[in-house]
Design a protein around this motif. Structure first.
Motif, PDB file in Angstrom:
ATOM      1  N   LEU A  64       0.827  -1.197   0.000  1.00 43.80           N
ATOM      2  CA  LEU A  64       0.000   0.000   0.000  1.00 43.80           C
ATOM      3  C   LEU A  64       0.867   1.255   0.000  1.00 43.80           C
ATOM      4  CD1 LEU A  64      -2.782   1.290   0.119  1.00 43.80           C
ATOM      5  CD2 LEU A  64      -2.715   1.053   2.611  1.00 43.80           C
ATOM      6  N   LEU A  65       1.917   1.256   0.795  1.00 44.78           N
ATOM      7  CA  LEU A  65       2.827   2.400   0.815  1.00 44.78           C
ATOM      8  C   LEU A  65       3.495   2.598  -0.540  1.00 44.78           C
ATOM      9  CD1 LEU A  65       4.540   1.922   4.308  1.00 44.78           C
ATOM     10  CD2 LEU A  65       2.800   3.605   3.683  1.00 44.78           C
ATOM     11  N   LEU A  66       3.898   1.501  -1.171  1.00 44.51           N
ATOM     12  CA  LEU A  66       4.525   1.590  -2.489  1.00 44.51           C
ATOM     13  C   LEU A  66       3.531   2.089  -3.532  1.00 44.51           C
ATOM     14  CD1 LEU A  66       6.591  -1.728  -2.411  1.00 44.51           C
ATOM     15  CD2 LEU A  66       7.506   0.603  -2.341  1.00 44.51           C
ATOM     16  N   LEU A  67       2.273   1.650  -3.426  1.00 45.25           N
ATOM     17  CA  LEU A  67       1.247   2.125  -4.345  1.00 45.25           C
ATOM     18  C   LEU A  67       1.026   3.630  -4.206  1.00 45.25           C
ATOM     19  CD1 LEU A  67      -1.502  -0.643  -4.211  1.00 45.25           C
ATOM     20  CD2 LEU A  67      -0.398   0.204  -6.282  1.00 45.25           C
ATOM     21  N   LEU A  68       0.957   4.110  -2.974  1.00 44.76           N
ATOM     22  CA  LEU A  68       0.728   5.535  -2.749  1.00 44.76           C
ATOM     23  C   LEU A  68       1.907   6.361  -3.244  1.00 44.76           C
ATOM     24  CD1 LEU A  68      -0.916   5.393   0.805  1.00 44.76           C
ATOM     25  CD2 LEU A  68      -2.047   5.730  -1.402  1.00 44.76           C
ATOM     26  N   HIS A  70       3.758   5.455  -5.717  1.00 40.93           N
ATOM     27  CA  HIS A  70       3.866   5.256  -7.160  1.00 40.93           C
ATOM     28  C   HIS A  70       3.249   6.400  -7.956  1.00 40.93           C
ATOM     29  CE1 HIS A  70       2.724   3.199 -11.056  1.00 40.93           C
ATOM     30  NE2 HIS A  70       4.012   2.950 -10.974  1.00 40.93           N
ATOM     31  N   GLY A  71       2.268   7.077  -7.396  1.00 42.61           N
ATOM     32  CA  GLY A  71       1.698   8.232  -8.052  1.00 42.61           C
ATOM     33  C   GLY A  71       0.318   8.023  -8.629  1.00 42.61           C
ATOM     34  N   GLU A  72      -0.072   6.777  -8.919  1.00 44.85           N
ATOM     35  CA  GLU A  72      -1.397   6.533  -9.486  1.00 44.85           C
ATOM     36  C   GLU A  72      -1.828   5.108  -9.180  1.00 44.85           C
ATOM     37  OE1 GLU A  72      -3.795   7.389 -13.611  1.00 44.85           O
ATOM     38  OE2 GLU A  72      -1.716   6.736 -13.761  1.00 44.85           O
ATOM     39  N   ILE A  73      -3.091   4.948  -8.854  1.00 37.39           N
ATOM     40  CA  ILE A  73      -3.649   3.627  -8.618  1.00 37.39           C
ATOM     41  C   ILE A  73      -4.851   3.454  -9.536  1.00 37.39           C
ATOM     42  CG2 ILE A  73      -4.636   2.030  -6.940  1.00 37.39           C
ATOM     43  CD1 ILE A  73      -3.318   3.659  -4.732  1.00 37.39           C
ATOM     44  N   ARG A  74      -4.757   2.505 -10.451  1.00 34.04           N
ATOM     45  CA  ARG A  74      -5.861   2.203 -11.360  1.00 34.04           C
ATOM     46  C   ARG A  74      -6.614   0.961 -10.877  1.00 34.04           C
ATOM     47  NH1 ARG A  74      -6.076   4.881 -16.075  1.00 34.04           N
ATOM     48  NH2 ARG A  74      -4.265   6.124 -16.681  1.00 34.04           N
ATOM     49  N   ALA A  75      -7.860   0.844 -11.291  1.00 38.63           N
ATOM     50  CA  ALA A  75      -8.683  -0.306 -10.919  1.00 38.63           C
ATOM     51  C   ALA A  75      -9.771  -0.486 -11.961  1.00 38.63           C
ATOM     52  CB  ALA A  75      -9.310  -0.113  -9.541  1.00 38.63           C
ATOM     53  N   PRO A  76     -10.208  -1.715 -12.199  1.00 39.26           N
ATOM     54  CA  PRO A  76     -11.349  -1.929 -13.100  1.00 39.26           C
ATOM     55  C   PRO A  76     -12.623  -1.411 -12.458  1.00 39.26           C
ATOM     56  CG  PRO A  76     -10.757  -3.978 -12.013  1.00 39.26           C
ATOM     57  CD  PRO A  76      -9.692  -2.975 -11.640  1.00 39.26           C
ATOM     58  N   ARG A  77     -13.560  -0.980 -13.274  1.00 38.22           N
ATOM     59  CA  ARG A  77     -14.783  -0.379 -12.736  1.00 38.22           C
ATOM     60  C   ARG A  77     -15.567  -1.350 -11.849  1.00 38.22           C
ATOM     61  NH1 ARG A  77     -15.811   4.493 -14.838  1.00 38.22           N
ATOM     62  NH2 ARG A  77     -14.673   5.094 -16.718  1.00 38.22           N
ATOM     63  N   GLY A  78     -15.528  -2.627 -12.176  1.00 40.49           N
ATOM     64  CA  GLY A  78     -16.280  -3.600 -11.388  1.00 40.49           C
ATOM     65  C   GLY A  78     -15.780  -3.772  -9.980  1.00 40.49           C
ATOM     66  N   VAL A 115      -6.198  -8.722   0.696  1.00 41.09           N
ATOM     67  CA  VAL A 115      -6.370  -9.235  -0.667  1.00 41.09           C
ATOM     68  C   VAL A 115      -6.758  -8.102  -1.619  1.00 41.09           C
ATOM     69  CG1 VAL A 115      -6.949 -11.556   0.139  1.00 41.09           C
ATOM     70  CG2 VAL A 115      -8.788  -9.913  -0.296  1.00 41.09           C
ATOM     71  N   THR A 116      -7.423  -7.072  -1.104  1.00 44.20           N
ATOM     72  CA  THR A 116      -7.762  -5.920  -1.938  1.00 44.20           C
ATOM     73  C   THR A 116      -6.507  -5.168  -2.355  1.00 44.20           C
ATOM     74  OG1 THR A 116      -9.833  -5.702  -0.698  1.00 44.20           O
ATOM     75  CG2 THR A 116      -9.178  -3.842  -2.078  1.00 44.20           C
ATOM     76  N   VAL A 117      -5.621  -4.927  -1.403  1.00 43.24           N
ATOM     77  CA  VAL A 117      -4.374  -4.217  -1.698  1.00 43.24           C
ATOM     78  C   VAL A 117      -3.519  -5.027  -2.672  1.00 43.24           C
ATOM     79  CG1 VAL A 117      -2.213  -3.381  -0.700  1.00 43.24           C
ATOM     80  CG2 VAL A 117      -4.373  -2.951   0.474  1.00 43.24           C
ATOM     81  N   VAL A 118      -3.444  -6.332  -2.463  1.00 43.33           N
ATOM     82  CA  VAL A 118      -2.653  -7.176  -3.362  1.00 43.33           C
ATOM     83  C   VAL A 118      -3.231  -7.136  -4.775  1.00 43.33           C
ATOM     84  CG1 VAL A 118      -1.901  -9.538  -3.840  1.00 43.33           C
ATOM     85  CG2 VAL A 118      -1.826  -8.653  -1.504  1.00 43.33           C
ATOM     86  N   PHE A 119      -4.561  -7.163  -4.886  1.00 43.20           N
ATOM     87  CA  PHE A 119      -5.194  -7.052  -6.198  1.00 43.20           C
ATOM     88  C   PHE A 119      -4.769  -5.758  -6.887  1.00 43.20           C
ATOM     89  CE2 PHE A 119      -8.494  -5.178  -8.806  1.00 43.20           C
ATOM     90  CZ  PHE A 119      -8.793  -6.190  -9.705  1.00 43.20           C
ATOM     91  N   VAL A 122      -0.939  -5.791  -7.945  1.00 42.23           N
ATOM     92  CA  VAL A 122      -0.638  -6.589  -9.140  1.00 42.23           C
ATOM     93  C   VAL A 122      -1.286  -5.979 -10.373  1.00 42.23           C
ATOM     94  CG1 VAL A 122      -0.929  -8.863 -10.213  1.00 42.23           C
ATOM     95  CG2 VAL A 122      -0.323  -8.689  -7.793  1.00 42.23           C
ATOM     96  N   TYR A 123      -2.480  -5.451 -10.224  1.00 46.01           N
ATOM     97  CA  TYR A 123      -3.168  -4.833 -11.356  1.00 46.01           C
ATOM     98  C   TYR A 123      -2.376  -3.643 -11.896  1.00 46.01           C
ATOM     99  CZ  TYR A 123      -7.063  -2.966 -14.114  1.00 46.01           C
ATOM    100  OH  TYR A 123      -7.868  -2.515 -15.138  1.00 46.01           O
ATOM    101  N   ASN A 124      -1.725  -2.916 -11.001  1.00 45.99           N
ATOM    102  CA  ASN A 124      -0.989  -1.721 -11.405  1.00 45.99           C
ATOM    103  C   ASN A 124       0.475  -1.992 -11.740  1.00 45.99           C
ATOM    104  OD1 ASN A 124      -2.650   1.023 -10.889  1.00 45.99           O
ATOM    105  ND2 ASN A 124      -3.341  -0.556  -9.465  1.00 45.99           N
TER     106      ASN A 124
END
Length: 446
Positions: A64-68, A70-78, A115-119, A122-124
């Motif tokens: 989570l710290l690395l994601l924040l 990173h500058g951007e977090i993308r996710a599928p709409r679903g 599991v949400t953070v891991v998703f 990996v997605y990003n």
């Protein structure tokens, strides 16, 4: 959820049909691979130390710290379906009535967030955590699971007191879940039971059902990874390990695992027939013959018959499912927050025999609908995938949907399903990056 935040303002995400839930102003290097690798490749260490899957919570915090950063977090709409489930799950804390159940609620909530953070990670991490790399890491984890199964086959009474048990206060170690974590066993076996059943491998998990759930979820990934490395030397030492893994798998006597594997085989076979993939059909036929030979050679049928004769697990589960449904009718919106003792003396707690039933009982009918709705959306959204990795991920999500009806898929089964969804739901523009000339392939690939 149609916009993103940039320096305090919100604007629309640019492309691909996914959403951006956060965008900072700084540009940072690609997300590293090591947190995901540490989760699975180093799992024997976490198991021996005591935390086991709980160690994933700490590693997810790092992600989570690395994601924040990173500058951007993308996710599928679903993913909004899943985020609504998390919100509903959090609200169901109002049903908790004791400190012990609150402890269990917090632990499960942290696992859901993990599991949400891991998703999202990996997605990003499309440039570093390629489909091949993710499947390679999960193949290593599958090897660890198989090794733990063999440990249970050859040394069924082996156990070890973990360092975690030596430092925890008695107020915590008295909790049933924590007590089972601090003493590691390799089988689910009780020699003093009134109707003794042969030891069933469980390492590196607490229960045999957890082993079976992990094996059935990981196996499609391993087969897809084999296809991806079929021109490499590793293919030839990994291939014979699949039939060898049938020994501990079959000796778990996991009927739910057999159902999950049969579903995966039938689904992939159907997809192969529809696409006219003759090689895949022949390979699946050969795998089925090897599995049938292993079934005939091992004392699986006799042990399974004996287990069915001396155990009333099927009837007990059916009674618990009925009780879970009828009691949820009394608190249908947010449920009870956590499993509760059954009204039938000697029966397991209501909400412990299947993820769907636990979610329904603990978080109400809306919580169950959101939980299953996310998995269903991920399955139908990824069903168009035809490459080996995409088909394997789509199959894993389907298997998880079915097994959640009778297995507690927390945490490994759900984690593997979320990883499968993260890989399968990535935009089609995300092609595997070409090897960097400055980096040797042995560093960048598994």
């Amino acid at each position: 959820m149609r916009s993103l935040r940039t320096e305090g303002r919100w604007r629309r995400a640019p492309r691909w049909g996914d959403i951006s839930v956060w965008q900072g102003s700084a540009t940072t290097p690609d997300l590293p691979r090591w947190p995901l690798t540490a989760m699975f490749v180093l799992f024997p260490i976490w198991w021996l130390l005591g935390p086991g899957e709980a160690m994933w919570i700490a590693l997810a915090a790092v992600m989570l710290l690395l994601l924040l950063r990173h500058g951007e977090i993308r996710a599928p709409r679903g993913l909004g379906i899943w985020l609504l489930f998390l919100l509903w799950m959090g609200c169901s804390v109002i049903g908790i009535d004791s400190g012990g159940r609150l402890l269990g609620f917090v632990y499960r909530a942290l696992l859901y967030v993990t599991v949400t953070v891991v998703f999202l990670y990996v997605y990003n991490a499309r440039a570093t955590l390629t489909a091949r790399y993710v499947l390679g890491v999960l193949t290593v984890f599958w090897l660890i699971v198989v090794a733990g199964g063999y440990l249970g086959v050859f040394w069924p009474l082996f156990s070890i007191d973990t360092p975690l048990g030596m430092v925890l206060p008695s107020s915590l170690s008295s909790n049933d879940l924590i007590r089972e974590m601090v003493v590691r066993r390799v089988t689910q076996y009780s020699p003093d039971a009134w109707a003794p059943i042969d030891p069933r491998p469980s390492a590196p998990f607490l229960y045999t059902n957890g082993w079976g759930n992990a094996y059935s979820a990981l196996s499609p990934m391993v087969v897809a990874y084999l296809v991806m490395v079929r021109r490499e030397r590793r293919f030839w030492w990994l291939l014979p390990l699949i039939p060898l893994s049938f020994v501990p798998a079959f000796l778990t006597l996991n009927r739910g695992m057999f159902l999950g594997l049969a579903l995966a085989l039938a689904y992939v076979l159907l997809r192969s027939v529809l696409s006219g993939n003759v090689r895949a059909i022949a390979a699946l036929a050969g795998l089925s013959l090897v599995a049938a030979g292993a079934w005939a050679a091992l004392p699986v049928a006799d042990r399974l018959d004996h287990r069915v004769e001396v155990s009333s697990s099927t009837e007990d589960r059916a009674d618990l499912y009925v009780e879970a449904f009828t009691r949820t009718l009394e608190q249908p919106v947010f449920g009870y927050g956590a499993p509760r003792p059954s009204e039938t003396p000697g029966a397991p707690s209501v909400g412990t025999q299947g993820q769907f039933w636990m979610v329904m009982f603990s978080h109400g009918f809306p919580g169950a609908a959101l939980f299953m709705g996310w998995l269903a959306w991920a399955f139908f959204r990824s069903v168009r995938e035809r490459d080996p990795a995409g088909l394997a991920c789509n199959t894993v999500i389907l298997v998880t949907l079915v097994e959640s009806l009778y297995y507690g898929i927390m945490t490994t089964g759900l984690m593997v399903a979320m990883l499968a969804a993260a890989v399968a739901l990535r935009p089609t523009e995300d092609a595997e990056p070409a090897p960097l000339k400055s980096q040797p392939s042995r560093v960048r690939q598994i």
